[in-house]
Design a protein around this motif. Structure first.
Motif, PDB file in Angstrom:
ATOM      1  N   GLU A 150       0.827  -1.210   0.000  1.00 56.01           N
ATOM      2  CA  GLU A 150       0.000   0.000   0.000  1.00 56.01           C
ATOM      3  C   GLU A 150       0.863   1.262   0.000  1.00 56.01           C
ATOM      4  O   GLU A 150       0.491   2.280  -0.565  1.00 56.01           O
ATOM      5  CB  GLU A 150      -0.965  -0.004   1.190  1.00 56.01           C
ATOM      6  CG  GLU A 150      -2.027  -1.091   1.120  1.00 56.01           C
ATOM      7  CD  GLU A 150      -2.873  -1.035  -0.152  1.00 56.01           C
ATOM      8  OE1 GLU A 150      -3.181   0.070  -0.617  1.00 56.01           O
ATOM      9  OE2 GLU A 150      -3.200  -2.110  -0.695  1.00 56.01           O
TER      10      GLU A 150
ATOM     11  N   TYR B  97     -15.175   4.312   7.480  1.00 56.55           N
ATOM     12  CA  TYR B  97     -15.466   3.902   6.111  1.00 56.55           C
ATOM     13  C   TYR B  97     -16.791   4.515   5.639  1.00 56.55           C
ATOM     14  O   TYR B  97     -16.883   5.051   4.531  1.00 56.55           O
ATOM     15  CB  TYR B  97     -15.522   2.374   6.073  1.00 56.55           C
ATOM     16  CG  TYR B  97     -15.438   1.804   4.698  1.00 56.55           C
ATOM     17  CD1 TYR B  97     -14.270   1.922   3.934  1.00 56.55           C
ATOM     18  CD2 TYR B  97     -16.524   1.126   4.149  1.00 56.55           C
ATOM     19  CE1 TYR B  97     -14.195   1.393   2.675  1.00 56.55           C
ATOM     20  CE2 TYR B  97     -16.456   0.588   2.886  1.00 56.55           C
ATOM     21  CZ  TYR B  97     -15.290   0.722   2.144  1.00 56.55           C
ATOM     22  OH  TYR B  97     -15.227   0.194   0.889  1.00 56.55           O
ATOM     23  N   LYS B 100     -16.317   8.213   4.886  1.00 55.11           N
ATOM     24  CA  LYS B 100     -15.659   8.476   3.611  1.00 55.11           C
ATOM     25  C   LYS B 100     -16.603   8.231   2.442  1.00 55.11           C
ATOM     26  O   LYS B 100     -16.615   8.969   1.472  1.00 55.11           O
ATOM     27  CB  LYS B 100     -14.432   7.586   3.481  1.00 55.11           C
ATOM     28  CG  LYS B 100     -13.589   7.896   2.270  1.00 55.11           C
ATOM     29  CD  LYS B 100     -12.306   7.108   2.293  1.00 55.11           C
ATOM     30  CE  LYS B 100     -11.443   7.480   1.098  1.00 55.11           C
ATOM     31  NZ  LYS B 100     -10.155   6.787   1.149  1.00 55.11           N
ATOM     32  N   LYS B 101     -17.378   7.155   2.564  1.00 55.58           N
ATOM     33  CA  LYS B 101     -18.181   6.722   1.432  1.00 55.58           C
ATOM     34  C   LYS B 101     -19.495   7.497   1.311  1.00 55.58           C
ATOM     35  O   LYS B 101     -19.929   7.823   0.217  1.00 55.58           O
ATOM     36  CB  LYS B 101     -18.469   5.224   1.572  1.00 55.58           C
ATOM     37  CG  LYS B 101     -18.750   4.572   0.247  1.00 55.58           C
ATOM     38  CD  LYS B 101     -18.486   3.080   0.262  1.00 55.58           C
ATOM     39  CE  LYS B 101     -18.916   2.454  -1.061  1.00 55.58           C
ATOM     40  NZ  LYS B 101     -18.920   0.997  -1.004  1.00 55.58           N
ATOM     41  N   TRP B 107     -16.729  13.861   6.178  1.00 55.58           N
ATOM     42  CA  TRP B 107     -15.399  13.347   5.853  1.00 55.58           C
ATOM     43  C   TRP B 107     -14.434  14.498   5.651  1.00 55.58           C
ATOM     44  O   TRP B 107     -13.279  14.470   6.077  1.00 55.58           O
ATOM     45  CB  TRP B 107     -15.457  12.466   4.595  1.00 55.58           C
ATOM     46  CG  TRP B 107     -14.125  11.946   4.158  1.00 55.58           C
ATOM     47  CD1 TRP B 107     -13.406  12.340   3.075  1.00 55.58           C
ATOM     48  CD2 TRP B 107     -13.330  10.931   4.816  1.00 55.58           C
ATOM     49  NE1 TRP B 107     -12.226  11.645   3.009  1.00 55.58           N
ATOM     50  CE2 TRP B 107     -12.155  10.774   4.060  1.00 55.58           C
ATOM     51  CE3 TRP B 107     -13.507  10.152   5.964  1.00 55.58           C
ATOM     52  CZ2 TRP B 107     -11.153   9.877   4.425  1.00 55.58           C
ATOM     53  CZ3 TRP B 107     -12.510   9.257   6.325  1.00 55.58           C
ATOM     54  CH2 TRP B 107     -11.350   9.124   5.560  1.00 55.58           C
ATOM     55  N   GLU B 150      -1.484   8.264   6.836  1.00 56.85           N
ATOM     56  CA  GLU B 150      -2.168   7.344   5.930  1.00 56.85           C
ATOM     57  C   GLU B 150      -2.162   5.915   6.470  1.00 56.85           C
ATOM     58  O   GLU B 150      -3.087   5.147   6.241  1.00 56.85           O
ATOM     59  CB  GLU B 150      -1.559   7.400   4.528  1.00 56.85           C
ATOM     60  CG  GLU B 150      -1.773   8.741   3.825  1.00 56.85           C
ATOM     61  CD  GLU B 150      -3.248   9.126   3.694  1.00 56.85           C
ATOM     62  OE1 GLU B 150      -4.089   8.242   3.449  1.00 56.85           O
ATOM     63  OE2 GLU B 150      -3.575  10.321   3.866  1.00 56.85           O
ATOM     64  N   VAL B 153      -5.006   5.615   8.966  1.00 52.44           N
ATOM     65  CA  VAL B 153      -6.283   5.515   8.266  1.00 52.44           C
ATOM     66  C   VAL B 153      -6.415   4.155   7.562  1.00 52.44           C
ATOM     67  O   VAL B 153      -7.475   3.529   7.556  1.00 52.44           O
ATOM     68  CB  VAL B 153      -6.426   6.679   7.257  1.00 52.44           C
ATOM     69  CG1 VAL B 153      -7.688   6.534   6.433  1.00 52.44           C
ATOM     70  CG2 VAL B 153      -6.435   8.024   7.981  1.00 52.44           C
ATOM     71  N   MET B 154      -5.290   3.691   6.982  1.00 55.42           N
ATOM     72  CA  MET B 154      -5.287   2.434   6.236  1.00 55.42           C
ATOM     73  C   MET B 154      -5.747   1.245   7.085  1.00 55.42           C
ATOM     74  O   MET B 154      -6.415   0.339   6.603  1.00 55.42           O
ATOM     75  CB  MET B 154      -3.849   2.182   5.746  1.00 55.42           C
ATOM     76  CG  MET B 154      -3.691   1.056   4.763  1.00 55.42           C
ATOM     77  SD  MET B 154      -1.921   0.603   4.608  1.00 55.42           S
ATOM     78  CE  MET B 154      -1.198   2.122   3.988  1.00 55.42           C
ATOM     79  N   ASP B 157      -9.319   0.472   6.804  1.00 55.58           N
ATOM     80  CA  ASP B 157      -9.901   0.184   5.498  1.00 55.58           C
ATOM     81  C   ASP B 157     -10.187  -1.318   5.360  1.00 55.58           C
ATOM     82  O   ASP B 157      -9.273  -2.127   5.240  1.00 55.58           O
ATOM     83  CB  ASP B 157      -8.920   0.645   4.410  1.00 55.58           C
ATOM     84  CG  ASP B 157      -9.534   0.586   3.020  1.00 55.58           C
ATOM     85  OD1 ASP B 157     -10.475  -0.208   2.816  1.00 55.58           O
ATOM     86  OD2 ASP B 157      -9.071   1.320   2.145  1.00 55.58           O
ATOM     87  N   THR B 159     -11.215  -2.964   2.940  1.00 54.39           N
ATOM     88  CA  THR B 159     -10.819  -3.576   1.671  1.00 54.39           C
ATOM     89  C   THR B 159      -9.360  -4.010   1.725  1.00 54.39           C
ATOM     90  O   THR B 159      -8.926  -4.863   0.960  1.00 54.39           O
ATOM     91  CB  THR B 159     -11.039  -2.617   0.470  1.00 54.39           C
ATOM     92  OG1 THR B 159     -10.171  -1.476   0.625  1.00 54.39           O
ATOM     93  CG2 THR B 159     -12.469  -2.131   0.405  1.00 54.39           C
TER      94      THR B 159
END
Lengths: 208, 208
Positions: A150, B97, B100-101, B107, B150, B153-154, B157, B159
């Motif tokens: 990533e 999530y 964000k979405k 967000w 990041e 935040v990652m 996630d 996904t």
């Protein structure tokens, strides 16, 4: 002719991203008519799929060669990163971003490559490093292999690292050295300190 | 009443994410009518905006307290991470999530916080660490501060790190220790080795 079209498309995508390259541009680049291209490929996405497939195969071959050349996981990671930066040095960062945003099928190909090949390769590197005592035994290889992948992708994201402010090569170098130092054991550090200057020279020749 | 609504919403969002919580749920949680809520807030997004604003202010206060408590940048980073894990320990990972979405305005609030406050705070930590000789002088503080944010935040996630396979606390711990080791100088390492066991105990009490 099919191969020439793929080669020209690869070259144009690399330089200008995908979105802004048209079938006309490819035809012009090759000095042929658009009709000739359409005899072989139904649309740009069909060409893109092959370009990516070829590129992935090339990358796999290069990575396998490097694995043989590297004396240990630390060297392997440094070589792999140098090779990646070399491959990417002329690449328009928009390419990966275009892919993700506008070409979901092609992005899926790249994601599969990332998860099936790259992730496995980084995971193996970490496992071997731990076995050889060069990396810390307390790292979670699944978590850190995903982090490494990533990171590499993140450096391309213009919403995080805008091109105007960050050179992608420089960001990738910072990530690599930081990632490597983060996994090293004390023994790994001792070894790393003996090779880092040599590697820095090799790597700096690639850095733009 | 306005404050009670915000508190209840925060609690519900934290446990179930945002998308699945309705105005009815908030009313039921407080034992009041939906009409009473609408007297104070036009819709769920209005409540969400305030929930986030409060949460950000709380976080800022906590971070400032920690800054005073920490003897140096290494301790500061470990405390900040422990505090973050503490805050997040009961949080449904869907929250970030969902934000964000489905809630771009909210967000945006979070992004602003990330960039204006968090980034600045991490950057300062890195600069001070270099000045004190605890971190390597060759790190690029802008690149690595962005990487650190990041990473945090990652870990949310799904996904990348699906909840079924990865515990978010564990992923955050791996990231923190890896990040910290990646920036340490030799002097920093010596110091880190003297405190890491103490910190491991403190930190493990937070880990779920």
């Amino acid at each position: 002719m099919k191969e020439r079209i793929i080669k020209s498309a690869l070259n144009l995508f690399w330089r200008y991203g995908i979105k802004s390259v048209t079938m006309d541009d490819i035809a012009k680049d090759l000095g042929i008519s658009k009709r000739t291209i359409y005899q072989h490929y139904s649309d740009k996405e069909a060409i893109l799929a092959l370009v990516i497939q070829n590129e992935i195969m090339d990358q796999k071959c290069e990575m396998e060669k490097l694995d043989e050349k590297a004396a240990n996981p630390i060297e392997q990671m440094m070589y792999a990163s140098a090779q990646m930066r070399d491959t990417l040095s002329n690449m328009n960062p928009a390419l990966l971003y275009d892919l993700k945003k506008y070409y979901p099928t092609a992005w899926e190909q790249f994601e599969t490559y990332k998860h099936e090949f790259l992730l496995k390769s980084i995971r193996e590197n970490l496992v071997t490093g731990i076995e050889q005592g060069l990396y810390r035994p307390d790292i979670d290889v699944d978590v850190l292999a995903l982090l490494r992948i990533e990171q590499i992708v993140m450096a391309f994201d213009p919403t995080i690292f805008p091109q105007k402010k960050f050179s992608m090569m420089h960001t990738q170098m910072q990530f690599l050295l930081h990632f490597l130092r983060g996994v090293l054991s004390e023994k790994g550090f001792e070894y790393y300190n003996t090779i880092k200057d040599r590697s820095a020279i090799e790597i700096n020749t690639h850095e733009k």
